[in-house]
Design an enzyme around this catalytic site. Structure first.
Site, mmCIF file in Angstrom:
data_model
loop_
_atom_site.group_PDB
_atom_site.id
_atom_site.type_symbol
_atom_site.label_atom_id
_atom_site.label_comp_id
_atom_site.label_asym_id
_atom_site.label_seq_id
_atom_site.Cartn_x
_atom_site.Cartn_y
_atom_site.Cartn_z
ATOM 1 N N ALA A 13 0.870 -1.194 0.000
ATOM 2 C CA ALA A 13 0.000 0.000 0.000
ATOM 3 C C ALA A 13 0.903 1.238 0.000
ATOM 4 O O ALA A 13 0.796 2.122 0.842
ATOM 5 C CB ALA A 13 -0.961 -0.010 1.178
ATOM 6 N N LEU A 14 1.793 1.251 -0.981
ATOM 7 C CA LEU A 14 2.901 2.211 -0.975
ATOM 8 C C LEU A 14 2.415 3.640 -1.178
ATOM 9 O O LEU A 14 1.442 3.891 -1.884
ATOM 10 C CB LEU A 14 3.909 1.843 -2.061
ATOM 11 C CG LEU A 14 4.540 0.455 -1.932
ATOM 12 C CD1 LEU A 14 5.571 0.247 -3.036
ATOM 13 C CD2 LEU A 14 5.186 0.250 -0.561
ATOM 14 N N HIS A 71 7.095 5.729 1.562
ATOM 15 C CA HIS A 71 7.867 4.553 1.161
ATOM 16 C C HIS A 71 8.808 4.898 -0.008
ATOM 17 O O HIS A 71 9.970 4.488 -0.025
ATOM 18 C CB HIS A 71 6.949 3.428 0.681
ATOM 19 C CG HIS A 71 5.969 2.925 1.710
ATOM 20 N ND1 HIS A 71 4.608 3.104 1.594
ATOM 21 C CD2 HIS A 71 6.145 2.247 2.866
ATOM 22 C CE1 HIS A 71 3.999 2.549 2.619
ATOM 23 N NE2 HIS A 71 4.905 2.015 3.413
ATOM 24 N N GLN A 91 2.860 -9.662 13.461
ATOM 25 C CA GLN A 91 2.874 -8.374 14.164
ATOM 26 C C GLN A 91 1.479 -7.797 14.356
ATOM 27 O O GLN A 91 1.334 -6.668 14.830
ATOM 28 C CB GLN A 91 3.814 -7.376 13.477
ATOM 29 C CG GLN A 91 3.342 -6.874 12.129
ATOM 30 C CD GLN A 91 4.448 -6.137 11.404
ATOM 31 O OE1 GLN A 91 5.478 -6.689 11.039
ATOM 32 N NE2 GLN A 91 4.252 -4.841 11.174
ATOM 33 N N GLU A 129 11.553 7.265 10.017
ATOM 34 C CA GLU A 129 11.421 7.829 11.373
ATOM 35 C C GLU A 129 9.964 7.933 11.788
ATOM 36 O O GLU A 129 9.662 8.093 12.956
ATOM 37 C CB GLU A 129 12.060 9.228 11.413
ATOM 38 C CG GLU A 129 13.562 9.191 11.378
ATOM 39 C CD GLU A 129 14.184 10.564 11.552
ATOM 40 O OE1 GLU A 129 13.486 11.581 11.380
ATOM 41 O OE2 GLU A 129 15.391 10.601 11.858
ATOM 42 N N LYS A 130 9.064 7.857 10.834
ATOM 43 C CA LYS A 130 7.628 7.860 11.141
ATOM 44 C C LYS A 130 7.316 6.804 12.216
ATOM 45 O O LYS A 130 6.511 7.012 13.104
ATOM 46 C CB LYS A 130 6.868 7.591 9.833
ATOM 47 C CG LYS A 130 5.575 6.843 9.914
ATOM 48 C CD LYS A 130 4.449 7.733 10.301
ATOM 49 C CE LYS A 130 3.085 7.081 10.273
ATOM 50 N NZ LYS A 130 3.009 5.681 10.493
ATOM 51 N N SER A 163 -0.157 4.145 5.305
ATOM 52 C CA SER A 163 -1.087 3.299 4.546
ATOM 53 C C SER A 163 -2.461 3.295 5.210
ATOM 54 O O SER A 163 -3.477 3.061 4.556
ATOM 55 C CB SER A 163 -0.549 1.874 4.467
ATOM 56 O OG SER A 163 0.760 1.878 3.936
ATOM 57 N N ARG A 164 -2.499 3.533 6.518
ATOM 58 C CA ARG A 164 -3.772 3.487 7.242
ATOM 59 C C ARG A 164 -4.590 4.770 7.059
ATOM 60 O O ARG A 164 -5.763 4.794 7.430
ATOM 61 C CB ARG A 164 -3.543 3.203 8.728
ATOM 62 C CG ARG A 164 -3.047 1.778 8.982
ATOM 63 C CD ARG A 164 -3.035 1.413 10.463
ATOM 64 N NE ARG A 164 -2.852 -0.012 10.673
ATOM 65 C CZ ARG A 164 -1.678 -0.611 10.966
ATOM 66 N NH1 ARG A 164 -0.575 0.102 11.080
ATOM 67 N NH2 ARG A 164 -1.623 -1.924 11.153
HETATM 68 P P1 AMP Z 1 4.915 0.057 6.521
HETATM 69 O O1 AMP Z 1 4.585 -0.364 5.131
HETATM 70 O O2 AMP Z 1 3.895 0.936 7.144
HETATM 71 O O3 AMP Z 1 5.353 -1.096 7.391
HETATM 72 O O4 AMP Z 1 6.196 0.986 6.390
HETATM 73 C C1 AMP Z 1 7.354 0.537 5.724
HETATM 74 C C2 AMP Z 1 8.466 1.521 5.970
HETATM 75 O O5 AMP Z 1 8.088 2.805 5.483
HETATM 76 C C3 AMP Z 1 8.782 1.703 7.465
HETATM 77 O O6 AMP Z 1 10.185 1.820 7.619
HETATM 78 C C4 AMP Z 1 8.088 2.993 7.787
HETATM 79 O O7 AMP Z 1 8.666 3.682 8.867
HETATM 80 C C5 AMP Z 1 8.260 3.760 6.490
HETATM 81 N N1 AMP Z 1 7.261 4.815 6.399
HETATM 82 C C6 AMP Z 1 5.922 4.701 6.521
HETATM 83 N N2 AMP Z 1 5.328 5.902 6.434
HETATM 84 C C7 AMP Z 1 6.321 6.815 6.262
HETATM 85 C C8 AMP Z 1 6.367 8.236 6.122
HETATM 86 N N3 AMP Z 1 5.258 8.961 6.151
HETATM 87 N N4 AMP Z 1 7.561 8.825 5.953
HETATM 88 C C9 AMP Z 1 8.703 8.082 5.938
HETATM 89 N N5 AMP Z 1 8.735 6.742 6.074
HETATM 90 C C10 AMP Z 1 7.561 6.118 6.228
#
Ligand code: AMP
Length: 279
Positions: free
Chosen positions: A36-37, A41, A65, A151-152, A189-190
């Site tokens: 859900a990029l 990402h 998780q 860092e999010k 993604s949420r």
């Molecule tokens: P997720 O798909 O939510 O597990 O996120 C995958 C990676 O993308 C993780 O390292 C997150 O911290 C990063 N990520 C998610 N949202 C953001 C954002 N808004 N800015 C920067 N990195 C993000």
């Protein structure tokens, strides 16, 4: 790099591909995601490209998780769109099946302390052990030189950095800055779960954290500043899980003079959002 990334779905194929790239003296960078990029990402993927000649993006909605009552089954899965977004950016999209990651008989758990204690763990006790298992597997399967984390998800970044160091996994964990909408809401993604009304109030989390950081810089005690932020977020109609000030490096309880990070999690209706800011 090919314009269209190669889709790989088994650890064996991934290893074989990495072996070939290593033969060309390529550095390898991995960006683990649940798909859900969005632009957050993609910023990590671009950063990965600046570090390495071969960029792997993993897309795996990791069941370990999620707790049984969480959004695993409804988590957005948009592989076609994700593949389009990664064209020209990634070399490989790694999409292992759940059975390939957790074959029958899988029986290993990782117990975490230090930065994993408190915050998210108070509300999602299963979460970091699930993350730790899946990222350890992805690190070992890919043999990557670099792994990029946003860092999010600040606590996750710290937990993963500690994990890789503690287990002597030869990979460098590289942080990426949080990408935000123009009103401050961190991309997630949420966010797509939010109704228009919920989306309108969601930036209050970031705004309240920024205000608390400013208050601390001008002398307000961190506990008072985070309490005010929590009240402001609640007043906007959200349900706060936590707003906390922590040591920016190891996430321990703050003592006077240490660098601080402010972290928050709150529910808007049925959607849980997290965010954090430096002080
Ligand atoms: P997720 O798909 O939510 O597990 O996120 C995958 C990676 O993308 C993780 O390292 C997150 O911290 C990063 N990520 C998610 N949202 C953001 C954002 N808004 N800015 C920067 N990195 C993000």
């Amino acid at each position: 790099m090919n314009q269209n990334p190669t889709l790989i779905d088994s650890p064996e194929q991934l290893r074989a591909m990495v072996k070939v790239q290593r033969g060309k003296d390529h550095k390898i960078a991995l960006v683990p995601t649940m798909g859900a990029l969005h632009e957050g990402h993609l910023a990590l993927v671009r950063q990965a490209r600046s570090l390495a000649q071969t960029v792997i993006v993993s897309i795996f909605v990791n069941p370990t998780q999620f707790a049984p009552n969480e959004d695993f089954s409804r988590y957005p899965r948009t592989l076609d769109r994700d593949t389009e977004l990664l064209a020209g950016l990634a070399d490989v999209i790694y999409v292992p099946a759940v059975d390939a990651m957790y074959p029958k008989g899988f029986a290993t758990k990782i117990v975490l302390e230090g930065p994993a204690l408190g915050l998210e763990s108070d509300f999602r006790p299963h979460f970091f052990s699930g993350v730790a298992i899946v990222v350890s597997k992805l690190f070992l399967q890919s043999g990557a030189d670099y792994a990029l984390f946003g860092e999010k998800d600040y606590q996750q970044l710290k937990v993963v950095t500690r994990l890789a160091a503690d287990l002597d996994i030869p990979i460098q964990i590289v942080p990426g800055e949080t990408v935000r909408e123009s009103d401050g809401l961190a991309l997630s993604s949420r966010n797509r779960y939010l109704s228009p009304d919920e989306r309108a109030i969601a930036p209050v989390i970031h705004q309240s954290l920024v205000q608390a950081a400013a208050d601390i810089r001008t002398g307000t005690e961190p506990g008072i500043a985070t309490e005010r932020a929590s009240k402001a977020i609640s007043a906007a109609g959200l349900r706060v899980d936590y707003v906390a000030a922590r040591h920016a490096e190891d996430l321990s309880a703050p003592t006077p003079g240490v660098p601080l990070r402010l972290l928050a999690a709150a529910w808007i209706g049925g959607t849980r959002l997290i965010d954090n800011v430096p002080v």
